[in-house]
Write an enzyme that holds these catalytic residues in place. Structure first.
Site, PDB file in Angstrom:
ATOM      1  N   GLU A  17      46.894  34.761  36.953  1.00  0.00           N
ATOM      2  CA  GLU A  17      46.048  35.781  36.173  1.00  0.00           C
ATOM      3  C   GLU A  17      46.103  36.992  37.117  1.00  0.00           C
ATOM      4  O   GLU A  17      46.312  37.120  38.014  1.00  0.00           O
ATOM      5  CB  GLU A  17      44.900  35.296  35.757  1.00  0.00           C
ATOM      6  CG  GLU A  17      43.739  36.266  35.534  1.00  0.00           C
ATOM      7  CD  GLU A  17      43.926  36.568  34.022  1.00  0.00           C
ATOM      8  OE1 GLU A  17      44.847  37.164  33.571  1.00  0.00           O
ATOM      9  OE2 GLU A  17      42.827  36.606  33.480  1.00  0.00           O
ATOM     10  N   ASP A  18      46.130  38.375  36.158  1.00  0.00           N
ATOM     11  CA  ASP A  18      46.262  39.540  36.990  1.00  0.00           C
ATOM     12  C   ASP A  18      44.923  39.477  37.832  1.00  0.00           C
ATOM     13  O   ASP A  18      44.973  40.135  38.906  1.00  0.00           O
ATOM     14  CB  ASP A  18      46.421  40.792  35.912  1.00  0.00           C
ATOM     15  CG  ASP A  18      45.751  40.759  34.812  1.00  0.00           C
ATOM     16  OD1 ASP A  18      44.757  39.829  34.589  1.00  0.00           O
ATOM     17  OD2 ASP A  18      45.879  41.695  34.005  1.00  0.00           O
ATOM     18  N   ASP A  47      37.312  39.408  36.328  1.00  0.00           N
ATOM     19  CA  ASP A  47      36.462  40.168  36.361  1.00  0.00           C
ATOM     20  C   ASP A  47      35.313  39.371  36.265  1.00  0.00           C
ATOM     21  O   ASP A  47      34.575  38.869  37.142  1.00  0.00           O
ATOM     22  CB  ASP A  47      36.553  41.169  35.266  1.00  0.00           C
ATOM     23  CG  ASP A  47      35.449  42.271  35.138  1.00  0.00           C
ATOM     24  OD1 ASP A  47      34.539  42.186  35.977  1.00  0.00           O
ATOM     25  OD2 ASP A  47      35.404  42.900  34.539  1.00  0.00           O
ATOM     26  N   GLY A  96      35.314  36.067  34.963  1.00  0.00           N
ATOM     27  CA  GLY A  96      35.926  34.783  35.242  1.00  0.00           C
ATOM     28  C   GLY A  96      35.601  34.071  33.703  1.00  0.00           C
ATOM     29  O   GLY A  96      36.161  33.138  33.810  1.00  0.00           O
ATOM     30  N   LEU A 104      39.200  32.947  32.133  1.00  0.00           N
ATOM     31  CA  LEU A 104      39.768  31.707  32.976  1.00  0.00           C
ATOM     32  C   LEU A 104      38.873  30.442  32.730  1.00  0.00           C
ATOM     33  O   LEU A 104      39.704  29.632  32.608  1.00  0.00           O
ATOM     34  CB  LEU A 104      39.806  32.092  34.625  1.00  0.00           C
ATOM     35  CG  LEU A 104      40.938  32.876  34.971  1.00  0.00           C
ATOM     36  CD1 LEU A 104      41.017  33.024  36.366  1.00  0.00           C
ATOM     37  CD2 LEU A 104      42.180  31.990  34.809  1.00  0.00           C
ATOM     38  N   LYS A 119      37.298  40.493  41.121  1.00  0.00           N
ATOM     39  CA  LYS A 119      36.257  41.386  41.276  1.00  0.00           C
ATOM     40  C   LYS A 119      35.039  40.627  41.923  1.00  0.00           C
ATOM     41  O   LYS A 119      34.232  41.321  42.196  1.00  0.00           O
ATOM     42  CB  LYS A 119      35.977  42.089  40.031  1.00  0.00           C
ATOM     43  CG  LYS A 119      37.051  43.170  39.683  1.00  0.00           C
ATOM     44  CD  LYS A 119      36.613  43.893  38.408  1.00  0.00           C
ATOM     45  CE  LYS A 119      37.731  44.933  38.302  1.00  0.00           C
ATOM     46  NZ  LYS A 119      37.461  45.708  36.929  1.00  0.00           N
ATOM     47  N   ARG A 131      51.031  49.790  32.862  1.00  0.00           N
ATOM     48  CA  ARG A 131      51.342  48.553  33.360  1.00  0.00           C
ATOM     49  C   ARG A 131      52.715  48.767  34.408  1.00  0.00           C
ATOM     50  O   ARG A 131      52.798  47.964  35.377  1.00  0.00           O
ATOM     51  CB  ARG A 131      51.738  47.656  32.309  1.00  0.00           C
ATOM     52  CG  ARG A 131      50.938  46.961  31.410  1.00  0.00           C
ATOM     53  CD  ARG A 131      51.181  45.962  30.553  1.00  0.00           C
ATOM     54  NE  ARG A 131      50.288  45.825  29.484  1.00  0.00           N
ATOM     55  CZ  ARG A 131      49.203  45.041  29.286  1.00  0.00           C
ATOM     56  NH1 ARG A 131      49.012  44.337  30.446  1.00  0.00           N
ATOM     57  NH2 ARG A 131      48.548  44.726  28.391  1.00  0.00           N
TER      58      ARG A 131
HETATM   59  P1  IMP Z   1      37.362  38.377  32.542  1.00  0.00           P
HETATM   60  O1  IMP Z   1      37.470  37.332  31.416  1.00  0.00           O
HETATM   61  O2  IMP Z   1      35.968  39.019  32.659  1.00  0.00           O
HETATM   62  O3  IMP Z   1      37.358  37.443  33.864  1.00  0.00           O
HETATM   63  O4  IMP Z   1      38.402  39.365  32.390  1.00  0.00           O
HETATM   64  C1  IMP Z   1      39.536  39.369  32.724  1.00  0.00           C
HETATM   65  C2  IMP Z   1      40.615  40.363  32.095  1.00  0.00           C
HETATM   66  O5  IMP Z   1      40.100  41.677  31.720  1.00  0.00           O
HETATM   67  C3  IMP Z   1      41.901  40.316  32.645  1.00  0.00           C
HETATM   68  O6  IMP Z   1      42.691  39.586  32.480  1.00  0.00           O
HETATM   69  C4  IMP Z   1      42.255  41.840  32.534  1.00  0.00           C
HETATM   70  O7  IMP Z   1      43.048  41.783  31.273  1.00  0.00           O
HETATM   71  C5  IMP Z   1      40.980  42.576  31.986  1.00  0.00           C
HETATM   72  N1  IMP Z   1      40.490  43.373  33.219  1.00  0.00           N
HETATM   73  C6  IMP Z   1      39.318  43.090  33.936  1.00  0.00           C
HETATM   74  N2  IMP Z   1      39.172  43.984  34.852  1.00  0.00           N
HETATM   75  C7  IMP Z   1      40.531  45.062  34.692  1.00  0.00           C
HETATM   76  C8  IMP Z   1      40.774  46.125  35.334  1.00  0.00           C
HETATM   77  O8  IMP Z   1      40.058  46.664  36.212  1.00  0.00           O
HETATM   78  N3  IMP Z   1      41.707  46.782  34.903  1.00  0.00           N
HETATM   79  C9  IMP Z   1      42.438  46.306  33.919  1.00  0.00           C
HETATM   80  N4  IMP Z   1      42.319  45.154  33.307  1.00  0.00           N
HETATM   81  C10 IMP Z   1      41.033  44.546  33.677  1.00  0.00           C
HETATM   82 MG    MG Z   2      44.410  43.494  29.739  1.00  0.00          MG
END
Ligand code: IMP
Ligand code: MG
Length: 184
Positions: free
Chosen positions: A109-110, A113, A115, A118, A141, A175
């Protein structure tokens, strides 16, 4: 604000606030992650699953630093909107064709945030009977509500800013930047 000609050419004239991780820093850490992964999987079949689209650059660099046999496939996931009935679930728009059963799965995963993405994916992939299920995220993060108990590889702790580049987008832009930058 950074307004070098190189940056402005790539962004179409928009400055970035700062470069958080430059190309050399990313390359060095990706090489280390590759070595950690090589070390961690001493036997069995390893399937590296990239979560599209954000992981595409990271994954392509990472797999070339893994010095053991692997298979590579991708996932495309879409969360249901908050207002919809099945909020909390996740839908696969592209499901890997490769069999997951009996293999070590490494989900790439990139950025993590909250989580949530995931967490949901891990639950879904867990039903496919892999031997093990682990995460490799370039950035974390560290705001995750519940820490994932699974084995995980993390590139860098990320600041609580909106980051772009090296696969990360803002509305599908940026990107292709070879570094990771803070946009605001
Ligand atoms: P989560 O489900 O809140 O952990 O969000 C993860 C997804 O949100 C990542 O796969 C990204 O696509 C997107 N994301 C979260 N933070 C960023 C950021 O700082 N820049 C770009 N995409 C982000
Ligand atoms: Mg994205």
């Amino acid at each position: 604000m950074l307004r070098t000609p190189e940056i402005l050419r790539r962004t179409g004239g928009k400055p970035v606030k700062s470069i958080i991780f430059d190309e050399a820093t990313i390359a060095a850490r990706v090489e280390e992650l590759g070595a950690e992964i090589t070390e961690a999987y001493s036997d069995g079949d390893l399937l590296v699953l990239g979560l599209l689209k954000g992981s595409f650059i990271f994954l392509s660099d990472l797999v070339r630093k893994i010095e053991r046999p692997i298979q590579v496939d991708f996932l495309v996931a879409s969360s249901y909107g908050e207002a919809k009935v099945s909020s909390g679930s996740i839908r696969l728009l592209y499901d890997p064709e490769t069999r997951l059963e009996g293999k070590h799965i490494l989900l790439v995963e990139d950025i993590i945030d909250t989580g949530k993405t995931l967490q949901r994916l891990m639950a879904l992939l867990g039903t496919r009977k892999p031997v093990s299920l682990a995460i490799c995220a370039l950035l974390d993060k560290q705001l995750a509500v519940e820490p994932c108990p699974e084995l995980r590889f993390v590139g860098f702790r990320a600041p609580p800013a909106f980051l772009v580049g090296y696969g990360l987008d803002h509305a599908e832009n940026y990107r292709h930047l070879p570094f990771i930058a803070d946009l605001e």
